[in-house]
Design a protein around this motif. Sequence first.
Motif, PDB file in Angstrom:
ATOM      1  N   ASP A 228       0.865  -1.176   0.000  1.00  0.00           N
ATOM      2  CA  ASP A 228       0.000   0.000   0.000  1.00  0.00           C
ATOM      3  C   ASP A 228       0.900   1.224   0.000  1.00  0.00           C
ATOM      4  OD1 ASP A 228      -2.490  -1.388   0.187  1.00  0.00           O
ATOM      5  OD2 ASP A 228      -2.098  -1.718   2.309  1.00  0.00           O
ATOM      6  N   TYR A 229       0.711   2.068  -0.994  1.00  0.00           N
ATOM      7  CA  TYR A 229       1.489   3.300  -1.122  1.00  0.00           C
ATOM      8  C   TYR A 229       0.651   4.423  -0.526  1.00  0.00           C
ATOM      9  CZ  TYR A 229       4.184   0.344  -4.187  1.00  0.00           C
ATOM     10  OH  TYR A 229       4.939  -0.686  -4.680  1.00  0.00           O
ATOM     11  N   LEU A 230       1.095   4.913   0.626  1.00  0.00           N
ATOM     12  CA  LEU A 230       0.307   5.863   1.398  1.00  0.00           C
ATOM     13  C   LEU A 230       0.731   7.309   1.157  1.00  0.00           C
ATOM     14  CD1 LEU A 230       0.449   3.788   4.685  1.00  0.00           C
ATOM     15  CD2 LEU A 230      -1.373   3.780   2.958  1.00  0.00           C
ATOM     16  N   LYS A 231       2.034   7.522   0.995  1.00  0.00           N
ATOM     17  CA  LYS A 231       2.580   8.848   0.748  1.00  0.00           C
ATOM     18  C   LYS A 231       3.767   8.702  -0.198  1.00  0.00           C
ATOM     19  CE  LYS A 231       1.134  10.987   5.062  1.00  0.00           C
ATOM     20  NZ  LYS A 231      -0.228  10.984   4.688  1.00  0.00           N
ATOM     21  N   GLN A 232       4.114   9.772  -0.876  1.00  0.00           N
ATOM     22  CA  GLN A 232       5.255   9.739  -1.775  1.00  0.00           C
ATOM     23  C   GLN A 232       6.561   9.741  -0.984  1.00  0.00           C
ATOM     24  OE1 GLN A 232       4.919  12.407  -5.268  1.00  0.00           O
ATOM     25  NE2 GLN A 232       2.937  12.962  -4.373  1.00  0.00           N
ATOM     26  N   LEU A 233       7.547   9.045  -1.523  1.00  0.00           N
ATOM     27  CA  LEU A 233       8.906   9.053  -0.992  1.00  0.00           C
ATOM     28  C   LEU A 233       9.763   9.930  -1.905  1.00  0.00           C
ATOM     29  CD1 LEU A 233       9.188   5.223  -0.355  1.00  0.00           C
ATOM     30  CD2 LEU A 233       9.402   6.962   1.418  1.00  0.00           C
ATOM     31  N   TYR A 234      10.761  10.590  -1.299  1.00  0.00           N
ATOM     32  CA  TYR A 234      11.581  11.516  -2.067  1.00  0.00           C
ATOM     33  C   TYR A 234      13.061  11.173  -1.965  1.00  0.00           C
ATOM     34  CZ  TYR A 234       7.277  14.107  -2.347  1.00  0.00           C
ATOM     35  OH  TYR A 234       5.976  14.453  -2.599  1.00  0.00           O
TER      36      TYR A 234
END
Length: 134
Positions: free
Chosen positions: A60-66
């Motif tokens: 589950d992709y909940l927030k973007q990673l940078y």
Amino acid sequence: MYTIIVTPRFGDMDMLGHINNTVPVVWFELARNPLIKIFDPKLELAKENFSLIMAHTDYDYLKQLYFQHEVEIRTWISKIGTKSFTVHHEAWQQGRLCVKGNAVVVHYDFVRQKTTPIPEDKKKLLTEHLLEQP
């Protein structure tokens, strides 16, 4: 629980400037290495001795990673069955849960091509990392 810190590589970014969705999957795989060592301490990975096979994964992709910030990968066992166990992973960046996922790993005999019960001594070691999902 196991934790590792991952420093994103420039090549981990996609054209939108965030970490591509395929990258945390690789980080989660890396984070499973200590669990694999429970079954194969020298990581010889010979089919006569190696006893794990992947049966299922979900993310589950909940927030973007940078790219600019390190990522903490948290790993623990969420369930232990007779022939399989479930590994839960979370990717945290700057105090935010960004990706979570599970991997069901089956105890497997590659020579006989069939599932086998997890030995009790291995279950005991897995139990040391057993946590309920929040």
